[in-house]
Design a protein around this motif. Structure first.
Motif, PDB file in Angstrom:
ATOM      1  N   ALA A  94       2.235   9.616  -5.486  1.00  0.00           N
ATOM      2  CA  ALA A  94       2.493  10.969  -4.987  1.00  0.00           C
ATOM      3  C   ALA A  94       3.783  11.536  -5.543  1.00  0.00           C
ATOM      4  O   ALA A  94       3.871  12.730  -5.857  1.00  0.00           O
ATOM      5  N   VAL A 102      -2.414  13.345  -1.840  1.00  0.00           N
ATOM      6  CA  VAL A 102      -1.918  12.114  -1.217  1.00  0.00           C
ATOM      7  C   VAL A 102      -1.040  12.440  -0.012  1.00  0.00           C
ATOM      8  O   VAL A 102      -1.147  11.800   1.045  1.00  0.00           O
ATOM      9  N   SER A 103      -0.190  13.440  -0.138  1.00  0.00           N
ATOM     10  CA  SER A 103       0.700  13.818   0.968  1.00  0.00           C
ATOM     11  C   SER A 103      -0.091  14.313   2.170  1.00  0.00           C
ATOM     12  O   SER A 103       0.265  14.033   3.318  1.00  0.00           O
ATOM     13  N   VAL A 125      -1.532  11.275   3.942  1.00  0.00           N
ATOM     14  CA  VAL A 125      -0.467  10.585   4.674  1.00  0.00           C
ATOM     15  C   VAL A 125      -0.096  11.351   5.932  1.00  0.00           C
ATOM     16  O   VAL A 125       0.051  10.771   7.017  1.00  0.00           O
ATOM     17  N   VAL A 137       0.832  -1.204   0.000  1.00  0.00           N
ATOM     18  CA  VAL A 137       0.000   0.000   0.000  1.00  0.00           C
ATOM     19  C   VAL A 137       0.868   1.256   0.000  1.00  0.00           C
ATOM     20  O   VAL A 137       0.612   2.212  -0.751  1.00  0.00           O
ATOM     21  N   PHE A 149       0.955   4.290  -2.961  1.00  0.00           N
ATOM     22  CA  PHE A 149       0.681   5.693  -2.658  1.00  0.00           C
ATOM     23  C   PHE A 149       1.942   6.551  -2.826  1.00  0.00           C
ATOM     24  O   PHE A 149       1.862   7.690  -3.308  1.00  0.00           O
ATOM     25  N   ALA A 171       5.014   5.005   2.519  1.00  0.00           N
ATOM     26  CA  ALA A 171       4.621   5.966   1.488  1.00  0.00           C
ATOM     27  C   ALA A 171       5.528   7.196   1.493  1.00  0.00           C
ATOM     28  O   ALA A 171       5.931   7.687   0.421  1.00  0.00           O
ATOM     29  N   ARG A 230       7.815   8.174  -1.634  1.00  0.00           N
ATOM     30  CA  ARG A 230       7.566   9.475  -2.279  1.00  0.00           C
ATOM     31  C   ARG A 230       8.848  10.295  -2.358  1.00  0.00           C
ATOM     32  O   ARG A 230       9.190  10.855  -3.417  1.00  0.00           O
TER      33      ARG A 230
END
Length: 285
Positions: free
Chosen positions: A107, A117-118, A121, A99, A103, A160, A164
């Motif tokens: 992102a 998305v950030s 998170v 997951v 993500f 994530a 990112r």
């Protein structure tokens, strides 16, 4: 350089085991894992078999690690409980990694989606882990699958953020721009050019999440909001034994030691992987 390429280098194992503590931790964890997997073969008794007249029997004799309040063999329950605790830890590490990778790649690679998305998170990471886990388990219900789902949601943001940050750097490198100029699909670039080059930090973080998930599961079970109380886990064993701490402290001592040793081994293994998979640190070692 990707983790697989580093692992193939002759010096990878030397860097990984440069500290003796890492080697010892790996051996100890493998012994624990083997004992848990072979529980049906090596457990001295049925973990559910009761013997009221032997309740709270001290360690020794027929009960190597003693018996609980229902006369059940603690060693057998410890081995079978380890199956559940380690399964949850491993399951959370795998699901959270998948997951988090999805993500994080989205992102980091798509500028328009980076902001939303950030923010999601960041909002999830603003909650204390255990409180968010309790809330999610309360919503989903107490079962092993639901605990894995809840803890995966809690720890996926950690992966994530790492993915990112790495993707933001790699997407600007010349070989990614060259792949785009040659007409490679976005999916191909994300998997073959981005993901392959950020495997190292993902592996290291997944190892830590394995340990965190085991601690979180123990905390949830201790609070009575984890898996079904009839399913033995190291956390439920501590929860069951706490009311007898004055009479039989061993009921919480042995599962507590199992959790502590397993988590410590995973943390040290993660440290070793981090050092071995980082070329700069590996050269120093």
């Amino acid at each position: 350089m990707s983790a697989s390429a580093l692992a193939d280098e002759p010096g990878f194992l030397e860097a990984l085991f440069a500290r003796r503590a890492v080697l010892v931790s790996l051996i100890v964890f493998l012994v624990i894992l083997a004992a848990v997997i072979l529980a049906p073969l090596i457990a001295p008794a049925d973990p559910s078999a009761m013997s009221v007249r032997n309740r709270l029997a001290a360690p020794g004799g027929d009960y190597w690690l003693g018996a609980d309040a229902f006369g059940r063999d603690v060693l057998s329950r410890l081995l079978y409980a380890g199956q559940v605790s380690l399964t949850i830890g491993c399951g959370v590490a795998l699901v959270a990694s998948v997951v988090g990778i999805v993500f994080g790649l989205v992102a980091g690679f798509f500028r328009r989606l980076d902001g939303p998305v950030s923010r999601i998170v960041d909002a999830m990471m603003a909650f204390p882990d255990i409180l968010l886990a309790i809330a999610l388990v309360a919503i989903l219900g107490g079962s092993m699958i639901n605990v894995i789902i809840a803890l995966s949601i809690v720890y996926a943001p950690r992966i994530a953020r790492i993915v990112r940050a790495s993707t933001l750097v790699i997407r600007e490198l010349p070989f990614v721009e060259a792949a785009q100029a040659l007409g490679s699909s976005t999916g191909f670039i994300m998997i073959n050019h981005v993901l392959r080059n950020i495997v190292s930090p993902i592996i290291v973080q997944a190892t830590f999440i394995f340990a965190y998930a085991m601690l979180a599961e123990a905390g949830l079970s201790f609070l009575g909001v984890g898996v079904d109380p009839s399913t033995p886990t190291w956390g439920t064993m501590i929860n069951e034994g706490r009311q007898y701490i004055d009479q039989a402290a061993f009921l919480i001592f042995f599962p507590g030691i199992a959790i502590s040793v397993s988590v410590l081994c995973l943390q040290l293994i993660g440290d070793g992987l981090r050092d071995a998979l980082d070329p700069r640190i590996a050269k120093e070692l």
